[in-house]
Design a protein around this motif. Structure first.
Motif, PDB file in Angstrom:
ATOM      1  N   ALA A 281      -9.875  -4.804   5.004  1.00  0.00           N
ATOM      2  CA  ALA A 281      -9.052  -5.638   4.131  1.00  0.00           C
ATOM      3  C   ALA A 281      -9.797  -5.870   2.821  1.00  0.00           C
ATOM      4  CB  ALA A 281      -8.759  -6.972   4.816  1.00  0.00           C
ATOM      5  N   ARG A 282      -9.130  -5.600   1.711  1.00  0.00           N
ATOM      6  CA  ARG A 282      -9.763  -5.726   0.407  1.00  0.00           C
ATOM      7  C   ARG A 282      -9.209  -6.931  -0.343  1.00  0.00           C
ATOM      8  NH1 ARG A 282      -8.391   0.123  -1.688  1.00  0.00           N
ATOM      9  NH2 ARG A 282      -6.446  -0.592  -0.744  1.00  0.00           N
ATOM     10  N   SER A 283     -10.087  -7.563  -1.083  1.00  0.00           N
ATOM     11  CA  SER A 283      -9.653  -8.737  -1.832  1.00  0.00           C
ATOM     12  C   SER A 283      -8.674  -8.365  -2.929  1.00  0.00           C
ATOM     13  CB  SER A 283     -10.873  -9.441  -2.442  1.00  0.00           C
ATOM     14  OG  SER A 283     -11.581  -8.537  -3.275  1.00  0.00           O
ATOM     15  N   ALA A 284      -8.717  -7.117  -3.416  1.00  0.00           N
ATOM     16  CA  ALA A 284      -7.809  -6.706  -4.484  1.00  0.00           C
ATOM     17  C   ALA A 284      -6.367  -6.680  -4.019  1.00  0.00           C
ATOM     18  CB  ALA A 284      -8.208  -5.313  -4.991  1.00  0.00           C
ATOM     19  N   ALA A 285      -6.164  -6.498  -2.714  1.00  0.00           N
ATOM     20  CA  ALA A 285      -4.798  -6.450  -2.185  1.00  0.00           C
ATOM     21  C   ALA A 285      -4.326  -7.873  -1.928  1.00  0.00           C
ATOM     22  CB  ALA A 285      -4.763  -5.620  -0.905  1.00  0.00           C
ATOM     23  N   SER A 286      -4.019  -8.604  -2.993  1.00  0.00           N
ATOM     24  CA  SER A 286      -3.638 -10.001  -2.875  1.00  0.00           C
ATOM     25  C   SER A 286      -2.251 -10.146  -2.285  1.00  0.00           C
ATOM     26  CB  SER A 286      -3.687 -10.661  -4.259  1.00  0.00           C
ATOM     27  OG  SER A 286      -3.191 -11.974  -4.168  1.00  0.00           O
ATOM     28  N   ALA A 287      -2.144 -11.037  -1.331  1.00  0.00           N
ATOM     29  CA  ALA A 287      -0.848 -11.285  -0.702  1.00  0.00           C
ATOM     30  C   ALA A 287       0.061 -12.099  -1.618  1.00  0.00           C
ATOM     31  CB  ALA A 287      -1.040 -12.025   0.613  1.00  0.00           C
ATOM     32  N   ARG A 288      -0.530 -12.717  -2.687  1.00  0.00           N
ATOM     33  CA  ARG A 288       0.305 -13.534  -3.568  1.00  0.00           C
ATOM     34  C   ARG A 288       1.105 -12.694  -4.547  1.00  0.00           C
ATOM     35  NH1 ARG A 288      -4.290 -17.550  -5.653  1.00  0.00           N
ATOM     36  NH2 ARG A 288      -5.356 -15.542  -5.654  1.00  0.00           N
ATOM     37  N   THR A 289       0.706 -11.407  -4.686  1.00  0.00           N
ATOM     38  CA  THR A 289       1.435 -10.536  -5.596  1.00  0.00           C
ATOM     39  C   THR A 289       2.552  -9.839  -4.847  1.00  0.00           C
ATOM     40  OG1 THR A 289      -0.606 -10.129  -6.812  1.00  0.00           O
ATOM     41  CG2 THR A 289       1.223  -8.604  -7.191  1.00  0.00           C
ATOM     42  N   PRO A 290       3.804 -10.163  -5.173  1.00  0.00           N
ATOM     43  CA  PRO A 290       4.906  -9.525  -4.458  1.00  0.00           C
ATOM     44  C   PRO A 290       4.972  -8.029  -4.754  1.00  0.00           C
ATOM     45  CG  PRO A 290       5.736 -10.762  -6.334  1.00  0.00           C
ATOM     46  CD  PRO A 290       4.283 -11.074  -6.242  1.00  0.00           C
ATOM     47  N   ARG A 291       5.318  -7.277  -3.734  1.00  0.00           N
ATOM     48  CA  ARG A 291       5.425  -5.836  -3.895  1.00  0.00           C
ATOM     49  C   ARG A 291       6.885  -5.445  -3.984  1.00  0.00           C
ATOM     50  NH1 ARG A 291       0.977  -3.432   0.388  1.00  0.00           N
ATOM     51  NH2 ARG A 291      -0.862  -4.353  -0.574  1.00  0.00           N
ATOM     52  N   SER A 292       7.147  -4.428  -4.792  1.00  0.00           N
ATOM     53  CA  SER A 292       8.514  -3.950  -4.928  1.00  0.00           C
ATOM     54  C   SER A 292       8.830  -2.982  -3.795  1.00  0.00           C
ATOM     55  CB  SER A 292       8.670  -3.241  -6.277  1.00  0.00           C
ATOM     56  OG  SER A 292       7.763  -2.152  -6.365  1.00  0.00           O
ATOM     57  N   GLY A 293      10.098  -2.691  -3.660  1.00  0.00           N
ATOM     58  CA  GLY A 293      10.501  -1.704  -2.653  1.00  0.00           C
ATOM     59  C   GLY A 293      11.245  -2.289  -1.484  1.00  0.00           C
ATOM     60  N   GLY A 294      11.230  -3.609  -1.337  1.00  0.00           N
ATOM     61  CA  GLY A 294      12.012  -4.219  -0.283  1.00  0.00           C
ATOM     62  C   GLY A 294      11.406  -4.073   1.095  1.00  0.00           C
ATOM     63  N   PRO A 295      12.172  -4.470   2.114  1.00  0.00           N
ATOM     64  CA  PRO A 295      11.636  -4.466   3.489  1.00  0.00           C
ATOM     65  C   PRO A 295      11.321  -3.080   4.022  1.00  0.00           C
ATOM     66  CG  PRO A 295      13.976  -5.009   3.457  1.00  0.00           C
ATOM     67  CD  PRO A 295      13.523  -5.037   2.040  1.00  0.00           C
ATOM     68  N   THR A 296      12.081  -2.064   3.607  1.00  0.00           N
ATOM     69  CA  THR A 296      11.800  -0.715   4.119  1.00  0.00           C
ATOM     70  C   THR A 296      10.421  -0.243   3.681  1.00  0.00           C
ATOM     71  OG1 THR A 296      14.151  -0.157   4.082  1.00  0.00           O
ATOM     72  CG2 THR A 296      12.590   1.676   4.126  1.00  0.00           C
ATOM     73  N   ARG A 297      10.081  -0.498   2.413  1.00  0.00           N
ATOM     74  CA  ARG A 297       8.755  -0.099   1.944  1.00  0.00           C
ATOM     75  C   ARG A 297       7.664  -0.883   2.686  1.00  0.00           C
ATOM     76  NH1 ARG A 297       6.317   0.154  -4.217  1.00  0.00           N
ATOM     77  NH2 ARG A 297       4.163   0.515  -3.581  1.00  0.00           N
ATOM     78  N   ALA A 298       7.952  -2.148   2.966  1.00  0.00           N
ATOM     79  CA  ALA A 298       6.972  -2.949   3.710  1.00  0.00           C
ATOM     80  C   ALA A 298       6.736  -2.365   5.104  1.00  0.00           C
ATOM     81  CB  ALA A 298       7.451  -4.394   3.819  1.00  0.00           C
ATOM     82  N   VAL A 299       7.822  -1.917   5.748  1.00  0.00           N
ATOM     83  CA  VAL A 299       7.675  -1.312   7.079  1.00  0.00           C
ATOM     84  C   VAL A 299       6.888  -0.008   6.983  1.00  0.00           C
ATOM     85  CG1 VAL A 299       8.930  -0.273   9.002  1.00  0.00           C
ATOM     86  CG2 VAL A 299       9.777  -2.377   7.962  1.00  0.00           C
ATOM     87  N   VAL A 300       7.175   0.796   5.957  1.00  0.00           N
ATOM     88  CA  VAL A 300       6.450   2.055   5.788  1.00  0.00           C
ATOM     89  C   VAL A 300       4.949   1.780   5.613  1.00  0.00           C
ATOM     90  CG1 VAL A 300       6.119   4.049   4.280  1.00  0.00           C
ATOM     91  CG2 VAL A 300       8.427   3.286   4.848  1.00  0.00           C
ATOM     92  N   ALA A 301       4.631   0.798   4.752  1.00  0.00           N
ATOM     93  CA  ALA A 301       3.213   0.467   4.539  1.00  0.00           C
ATOM     94  C   ALA A 301       2.562  -0.020   5.821  1.00  0.00           C
ATOM     95  CB  ALA A 301       3.102  -0.600   3.450  1.00  0.00           C
ATOM     96  N   ARG A 302       3.290  -0.842   6.580  1.00  0.00           N
ATOM     97  CA  ARG A 302       2.745  -1.334   7.852  1.00  0.00           C
ATOM     98  C   ARG A 302       2.520  -0.191   8.838  1.00  0.00           C
ATOM     99  NH1 ARG A 302       7.047  -3.729  11.605  1.00  0.00           N
ATOM    100  NH2 ARG A 302       7.210  -1.501  11.961  1.00  0.00           N
ATOM    101  N   GLU A 303       3.504   0.704   8.932  1.00  0.00           N
ATOM    102  CA  GLU A 303       3.372   1.812   9.877  1.00  0.00           C
ATOM    103  C   GLU A 303       2.220   2.738   9.507  1.00  0.00           C
ATOM    104  OE1 GLU A 303       5.275   2.880  12.828  1.00  0.00           O
ATOM    105  OE2 GLU A 303       5.303   0.712  12.683  1.00  0.00           O
ATOM    106  N   LEU A 304       2.088   3.046   8.222  1.00  0.00           N
ATOM    107  CA  LEU A 304       0.998   3.937   7.806  1.00  0.00           C
ATOM    108  C   LEU A 304      -0.359   3.324   8.151  1.00  0.00           C
ATOM    109  CD1 LEU A 304       2.302   5.232   4.347  1.00  0.00           C
ATOM    110  CD2 LEU A 304       2.313   6.414   6.544  1.00  0.00           C
ATOM    111  N   LYS A 305      -0.504   2.031   7.901  1.00  0.00           N
ATOM    112  CA  LYS A 305      -1.772   1.378   8.231  1.00  0.00           C
ATOM    113  C   LYS A 305      -2.001   1.339   9.736  1.00  0.00           C
ATOM    114  CE  LYS A 305      -2.833  -1.411   4.216  1.00  0.00           C
ATOM    115  NZ  LYS A 305      -3.317  -2.716   3.745  1.00  0.00           N
ATOM    116  N   THR A 306      -0.899   1.115  10.477  1.00  0.00           N
ATOM    117  CA  THR A 306      -1.043   1.035  11.930  1.00  0.00           C
ATOM    118  C   THR A 306      -1.460   2.380  12.521  1.00  0.00           C
ATOM    119  OG1 THR A 306       0.680  -0.653  11.973  1.00  0.00           O
ATOM    120  CG2 THR A 306       0.129   0.384  14.061  1.00  0.00           C
ATOM    121  N   TRP A 307      -0.923   3.481  11.973  1.00  0.00           N
ATOM    122  CA  TRP A 307      -1.300   4.795  12.494  1.00  0.00           C
ATOM    123  C   TRP A 307      -2.789   5.051  12.315  1.00  0.00           C
ATOM    124  CZ3 TRP A 307       0.892   8.051  15.685  1.00  0.00           C
ATOM    125  CH2 TRP A 307       2.280   8.035  15.857  1.00  0.00           C
ATOM    126  N   PHE A 308      -3.397   4.500  11.278  1.00  0.00           N
ATOM    127  CA  PHE A 308      -4.830   4.706  11.067  1.00  0.00           C
ATOM    128  C   PHE A 308      -5.667   3.605  11.727  1.00  0.00           C
ATOM    129  CE2 PHE A 308      -2.994   7.241   7.687  1.00  0.00           C
ATOM    130  CZ  PHE A 308      -3.793   8.370   7.692  1.00  0.00           C
TER     131      PHE A 308
END
Length: 552
Positions: A281-308
């Motif tokens: 976990a990196r400090s640069a990846a701040s949870a306070r900064t909203p990410r674009s792409g909606g829930p589908t992109r969030a699921v994709v990011a979660r899945e990619l991290k989970t696979w690794f």
């Protein structure tokens, strides 16, 4: 001796009263295969089939004891040694007492039936031959049992570290590559001109018989020692030819048992295995900064991290990436190099097989999906997209590269089949994850690749058949249409079938999760698959979160 009987009783009670789906499936399929070996022995005795083929069937059974633990390293043992770490006894004593219960398994029953073929071979040669065959079958079973238990313990030990995980992954990938493409070099010898349209078969020197060199090699391996001793007794060979194989099986069985006891005692002395995450976990990846792409992109990011991050998923991903490369090494040197582009189909199948139980691997995290409005649609779509990124696009790139390198005349057919297979694999993996979950430990409790990840063999066989059947559709439909369409038709039809599979099966997956999500969650919580099979009607309550009534 008293504790040995207690352990054996515990194992038998777990088998009797535990979930029967996986064991039932394995028992039925295994008994069918074992009956085939016995039938092979009967046909060999009657002269319908050359007797030399019996060693092939017995050797295949011996091979399953070795590759089974290697290919399913996360399968939970009926009696986990970790349960008994706190007993006030020496670890080696506990391991020795546990060893008596290891023979109680479905695999033992199936192999015993297959090895009864030795008695069938010896039945017509008198009581002495039958007695030797019975002893040979018993010792062969004992040897294979402890060979399989040792293989399982060694693989579990390797998976405790990152370096060992890579060693085990390469071993498993090599076995998978041989399983999927090991027949190609043999087929290339029998049909060397098939790539140019030639169908002349190169037959062996003796019609109907296994080549002598292969038969001798299989009889020389430990899996063939039981049959070797039986044949020596039948042919009145010197007594040493009968005794030596039997003695070798007995010594080998006790040696493997000793190794298993030592490895199990070592496990009992250590704390439970824990594989460190390779994601920081990196400090640069701040949870306070909203990410674009909606829930589908969030699921994709979660899945990619989970696979690794998840050690079990990471292990499966390594298999899916390495195995096609090893298959290329098997096929390329043969006269069947024209078949190289078809490896893309098998790469898609492998990707589906390793992703077939992701809902069960996530465990009770499913409650977030069920209590968040609109989450089911985004979750299914996100899992499909992440699968495409990890497996689909690399598979397509591999197929295109193999088409260019091999200059295969069937490149168009292979491309169309691969596109259809990619779409089907991407869609079937999450669907079977909801239909046939292999329930093990909850994800938050799983800390290593071997930490009770369930046995997804049934779902893997199902997705294998489904993806291969879908891949065959493009050439089959074009052939049935009788139209002389140009080669792009294969790619276009394959892409259309793949896209249709993704859209249609995604709807089925969403419907399944809405209807049985609550029962699925209850099954994950309890580890009891019968909760899913005997679920109450939950259509309305499960549909409510997707419609926004529950906000969690």
């Amino acid at each position: 001796m008293r504790m040995s009987a207690t352990f054996a009783s515990m194992r038998w009670r777990i088998i009797r009263h535990g979930p029967h789906d996986e064991r039932g499936f394995g028992l039925v399929v295994g008994l069918v295969a074992a009956a085939g070996v016995v039938v092979l022995a009967v046909l060999g005795v009657s002269g319908t089939v050359h007797p030399s083929w019996l060693i092939v069937g017995i050797s295949l059974f011996g091979l399953t004891w070795l590759i089974g633990p290697v290919l399913l390293p996360g399968s939970a043992p009926a009696l986990d040694p970790q349960w008994f770490r706190t007993l006030p006894r020496r670890p080696s004593t506990i391991a020795r007492e546990l060893s008596a219960s290891e023979a109680i398994s479905v695999g033992t029953v199936i192999t015993a039936v297959a090895l009864s073929s030795l008695i069938v071979v010896a039945a017509a040669h008198g009581p002495a031959a039958v007695a030797v065959a019975t002893l040979a079958a018993a010792l062969q079973l004992l040897f294979l049992l402890w060979l399989g238990r040792c293989a399982s313990a060694v693989v579990a030990g390797l998976l405790r570290s990152t370096a060992g995980t890579w060693v085990a992954a390469v071993q498993m990938s090599a076995l998978l590559a041989v399983s999927f493409a090991g027949w190609v070099p043999i087929a290339a010898l029998l049909l060397p001109d098939l790539g140019d349209g030639g169908t002349d078969i190169v037959t062996p020197s003796v019609a109907g018989a296994l080549p002598v060199g292969i038969e001798d090699a299989l009889l020389a391996l430990p899996a063939g020692w039981g049959l070797s001793a039986t044949q020596a007794m039948i042919s009145s060979a010197p007594l040493i030819d009968v005794i030596a194989p039997l003695l070798g099986l007995l010594v080998g069985a006790f040696a493997f048992r000793g190794v298993w006891i030592a490895l199990t005692a070592r496990v009992l002395r250590k704390a439970p295995a824990r594989t460190l995450s390779n994601v920081t976990a990196r400090s640069a990846a701040s949870a306070r900064t909203p990410r674009s792409g909606g829930p589908t992109r969030a699921v994709v990011a979660r899945e990619l991290k989970t696979w690794f991050r998840d050690p079990h998923r990471r292990l499966g991903m390594i298999h899916a990436w390495i195995t096609p490369l090893l298959m290329i090494a098997l096929v390329a040197p043969t006269s069947w190099s024209w078949a190289l582009p078809f490896i893309g189909v098998m790469a898609a199948v492998l990707g589906a097989m390793v992703a077939v139980s992701t809902y069960a691997l996530d465990g009770t995290a499913l409650w977030q999906l069920l209590t968040t409005p609109g989450a089911i649609r985004a979750d299914v779509r996100g899992r499909q997209l992440s699968w495409l990124l990890l497996f689909g696009i690399p598979t397509l790139a591999l197929t295109v590269a193999l088409c260019l390198v091999s200059q295969s005349p069937l490149s168009a057919v292979a491309t169309g089949m691969t596109l259809a297979a990619i779409g089907a694999a991407c869609a079937f993996a999450p669907l079977l994850g909801a239909l046939m979950p292999a329930i093990g430990a909850d994800a938050r409790d799983r800390v290593s690749s071997t930490s009770r990840t369930g046995n997804p063999a049934g779902a893997q066989y199902t997705v294998f058949a489904a993806v291969v059947a879908t891949a065959i559709l493009p050439p089959l439909l074009l052939n049935l249409s009788g139209s002389g369409l140009p080669w792009p038709a294969h790619a276009l039809l394959g892409a259309a079938i793949g896209a249709a599979s993704m859209v249609g099966l995604a709807a089925l997956t969403r419907a399944r999760l809405r209807q049985s999500g609550s029962a699925l969650l209850a099954a994950f919580e309890s580890g009891d698959i019968s909760r899913l099979r005997n679920r109450p009607s939950t259509t309305k309550t499960a549909a409510r979160p997707e419609n926004g009534a529950l906000t969690g």
